[in-house]
Motif scaffolding. Structure first.
Motif, PDB file in Angstrom:
ATOM      1  N   ARG A   3       0.858  -1.178   0.000  1.00  0.00           N
ATOM      2  CA  ARG A   3       0.000   0.000   0.000  1.00  0.00           C
ATOM      3  C   ARG A   3       0.894   1.227   0.000  1.00  0.00           C
ATOM      4  O   ARG A   3       2.098   1.130  -0.113  1.00  0.00           O
ATOM      5  N   LEU A   4       0.279   2.387   0.139  1.00  0.00           N
ATOM      6  CA  LEU A   4       1.003   3.644   0.179  1.00  0.00           C
ATOM      7  C   LEU A   4       0.896   4.234   1.578  1.00  0.00           C
ATOM      8  O   LEU A   4      -0.057   3.964   2.305  1.00  0.00           O
ATOM      9  N   VAL A   5       1.871   5.018   1.952  1.00  0.00           N
ATOM     10  CA  VAL A   5       1.883   5.650   3.266  1.00  0.00           C
ATOM     11  C   VAL A   5       2.074   7.152   3.090  1.00  0.00           C
ATOM     12  O   VAL A   5       3.057   7.587   2.473  1.00  0.00           O
ATOM     13  N   GLU A   6       1.118   7.918   3.612  1.00  0.00           N
ATOM     14  CA  GLU A   6       1.213   9.371   3.556  1.00  0.00           C
ATOM     15  C   GLU A   6       1.761   9.909   4.870  1.00  0.00           C
ATOM     16  O   GLU A   6       1.590   9.297   5.923  1.00  0.00           O
ATOM     17  N   SER A   7       2.370  11.076   4.802  1.00  0.00           N
ATOM     18  CA  SER A   7       2.815  11.786   5.995  1.00  0.00           C
ATOM     19  C   SER A   7       2.829  13.270   5.690  1.00  0.00           C
ATOM     20  O   SER A   7       2.747  13.680   4.526  1.00  0.00           O
ATOM     21  N   GLY A   8       2.910  14.069   6.743  1.00  0.00           N
ATOM     22  CA  GLY A   8       3.062  15.500   6.555  1.00  0.00           C
ATOM     23  C   GLY A   8       1.837  16.337   6.843  1.00  0.00           C
ATOM     24  O   GLY A   8       1.883  17.563   6.762  1.00  0.00           O
ATOM     25  N   GLY A   9       0.732  15.677   7.154  1.00  0.00           N
ATOM     26  CA  GLY A   9      -0.455  16.443   7.462  1.00  0.00           C
ATOM     27  C   GLY A   9      -0.315  17.183   8.785  1.00  0.00           C
ATOM     28  O   GLY A   9       0.643  16.985   9.535  1.00  0.00           O
ATOM     29  N   GLY A  10      -1.263  18.048   9.068  1.00  0.00           N
ATOM     30  CA  GLY A  10      -1.231  18.796  10.310  1.00  0.00           C
ATOM     31  C   GLY A  10      -2.196  19.947  10.278  1.00  0.00           C
ATOM     32  O   GLY A  10      -3.073  20.028   9.409  1.00  0.00           O
ATOM     33  N   SER A  11      -2.027  20.829  11.243  1.00  0.00           N
ATOM     34  CA  SER A  11      -2.881  22.009  11.361  1.00  0.00           C
ATOM     35  C   SER A  11      -2.074  23.252  11.041  1.00  0.00           C
ATOM     36  O   SER A  11      -0.929  23.387  11.475  1.00  0.00           O
ATOM     37  N   ASN A  27       6.024  -3.963  -2.055  1.00  0.00           N
ATOM     38  CA  ASN A  27       6.205  -3.890  -3.510  1.00  0.00           C
ATOM     39  C   ASN A  27       4.871  -3.690  -4.205  1.00  0.00           C
ATOM     40  O   ASN A  27       3.919  -4.416  -3.949  1.00  0.00           O
ATOM     41  N   ILE A  28       4.812  -2.692  -5.056  1.00  0.00           N
ATOM     42  CA  ILE A  28       3.652  -2.527  -5.913  1.00  0.00           C
ATOM     43  C   ILE A  28       4.151  -2.551  -7.337  1.00  0.00           C
ATOM     44  O   ILE A  28       5.254  -2.076  -7.628  1.00  0.00           O
ATOM     45  N   ILE A  74       2.548  19.080  -7.299  1.00  0.00           N
ATOM     46  CA  ILE A  74       2.867  17.661  -7.130  1.00  0.00           C
ATOM     47  C   ILE A  74       4.226  17.411  -7.768  1.00  0.00           C
ATOM     48  O   ILE A  74       4.530  17.945  -8.845  1.00  0.00           O
ATOM     49  N   SER A  75       5.028  16.607  -7.100  1.00  0.00           N
ATOM     50  CA  SER A  75       6.362  16.316  -7.626  1.00  0.00           C
ATOM     51  C   SER A  75       6.822  14.968  -7.099  1.00  0.00           C
ATOM     52  O   SER A  75       6.188  14.382  -6.217  1.00  0.00           O
ATOM     53  N   THR A  76       7.939  14.496  -7.637  1.00  0.00           N
ATOM     54  CA  THR A  76       8.505  13.244  -7.163  1.00  0.00           C
ATOM     55  C   THR A  76       9.999  13.422  -6.987  1.00  0.00           C
ATOM     56  O   THR A  76      10.600  14.351  -7.537  1.00  0.00           O
ATOM     57  N   ASP A  77      10.598  12.542  -6.199  1.00  0.00           N
ATOM     58  CA  ASP A  77      12.040  12.628  -6.005  1.00  0.00           C
ATOM     59  C   ASP A  77      12.766  11.996  -7.193  1.00  0.00           C
ATOM     60  O   ASP A  77      12.148  11.454  -8.099  1.00  0.00           O
ATOM     61  N   ASN A  78      14.101  12.106  -7.182  1.00  0.00           N
ATOM     62  CA  ASN A  78      14.875  11.604  -8.318  1.00  0.00           C
ATOM     63  C   ASN A  78      14.710  10.103  -8.504  1.00  0.00           C
ATOM     64  O   ASN A  78      14.758   9.594  -9.626  1.00  0.00           O
ATOM     65  N   ALA A  79      14.509   9.379  -7.425  1.00  0.00           N
ATOM     66  CA  ALA A  79      14.327   7.930  -7.514  1.00  0.00           C
ATOM     67  C   ALA A  79      12.926   7.560  -7.945  1.00  0.00           C
ATOM     68  O   ALA A  79      12.648   6.382  -8.205  1.00  0.00           O
ATOM     69  N   LYS A  80      12.039   8.573  -8.007  1.00  0.00           N
ATOM     70  CA  LYS A  80      10.646   8.367  -8.411  1.00  0.00           C
ATOM     71  C   LYS A  80       9.961   7.344  -7.504  1.00  0.00           C
ATOM     72  O   LYS A  80       9.192   6.500  -7.958  1.00  0.00           O
ATOM     73  N   ILE A  81      10.265   7.461  -6.206  1.00  0.00           N
ATOM     74  CA  ILE A  81       9.652   6.588  -5.217  1.00  0.00           C
ATOM     75  C   ILE A  81       8.687   7.372  -4.340  1.00  0.00           C
ATOM     76  O   ILE A  81       7.567   6.944  -4.087  1.00  0.00           O
ATOM     77  N   THR A  82       9.127   8.534  -3.878  1.00  0.00           N
ATOM     78  CA  THR A  82       8.294   9.361  -3.016  1.00  0.00           C
ATOM     79  C   THR A  82       7.650  10.468  -3.850  1.00  0.00           C
ATOM     80  O   THR A  82       8.300  11.089  -4.681  1.00  0.00           O
ATOM     81  N   TYR A 119      -4.052   1.377  -5.617  1.00  0.00           N
ATOM     82  CA  TYR A 119      -3.306   1.364  -4.364  1.00  0.00           C
ATOM     83  C   TYR A 119      -3.578   2.671  -3.625  1.00  0.00           C
ATOM     84  O   TYR A 119      -3.524   3.753  -4.223  1.00  0.00           O
ATOM     85  N   TRP A 120      -3.827   2.562  -2.341  1.00  0.00           N
ATOM     86  CA  TRP A 120      -4.218   3.721  -1.542  1.00  0.00           C
ATOM     87  C   TRP A 120      -3.439   3.763  -0.244  1.00  0.00           C
ATOM     88  O   TRP A 120      -3.027   2.731   0.299  1.00  0.00           O
TER      89      TRP A 120
END
Length: 130
Positions: A3-11, A27-28, A74-82, A119-120
């Motif tokens: 699955r996918l894992v998000e982070s960074g939310g907040g107030s 692995n996806i 929206i963007s991705t890192d150089n490894a195109k993972i995150t 995948y979510w």
């Protein structure tokens, strides 16, 4: 199960910024696809889930909802993972649970329909106060 894992939310106060991150857990993959799409969706209480931004990871094309265009990136890192969602000039109406999702697409573009994504993540809460 992958699955996918998000982070960074907040107030944050209106006008502020947040950056959300999304990375795979496990692995996806797919044996046949023309593009890997990752999308950010959000859902506020009592409202339908809506597409905020999405990206063709290897092709580079990006798509934004009209109400976030010019404020979100929206963007991705150089490894195109995150995959990231940089959110600037936040408004109270941006308050919602934000989800990232992935789709191995065989179409010519990245779908904006959440039902097309396979995948979510579990979601991360973003609260913007006035």
């Amino acid at each position: 199960q992958a699955r996918l894992v998000e982070s960074g939310g907040g107030s944050v106060q209106a006008g502020g910024s947040l950056t959300l991150s999304c990375a795979p857990s496990g692995n996806i993959g797919s044996t046949y696809y023309s593009r890997l799409c990752v999308g950010w969706f959000r859902q506020a209480p009592g409202k339908e889930r809506e597409a905020v931004a999405r990206m063709d990871i290897f092709g580079g094309s990006t798509y934004y909802a009209d109400n976030v265009k010019g404020r979100f990136t929206i963007s991705t890192d150089n490894a195109k993972i995150t995959v990231y969602l940089q959110m600037n000039s936040l408004k109270p109406e941006d308050t919602a649970t934000y989800y990232c999702a992935a789709l191995f697409s065989i179409s010519a573009f990245c779908s904006g329909r959440y039902s097309d994504y396979n995948y979510w993540g579990q979601g991360t809460q973003v609260t913007v106060s006035s």
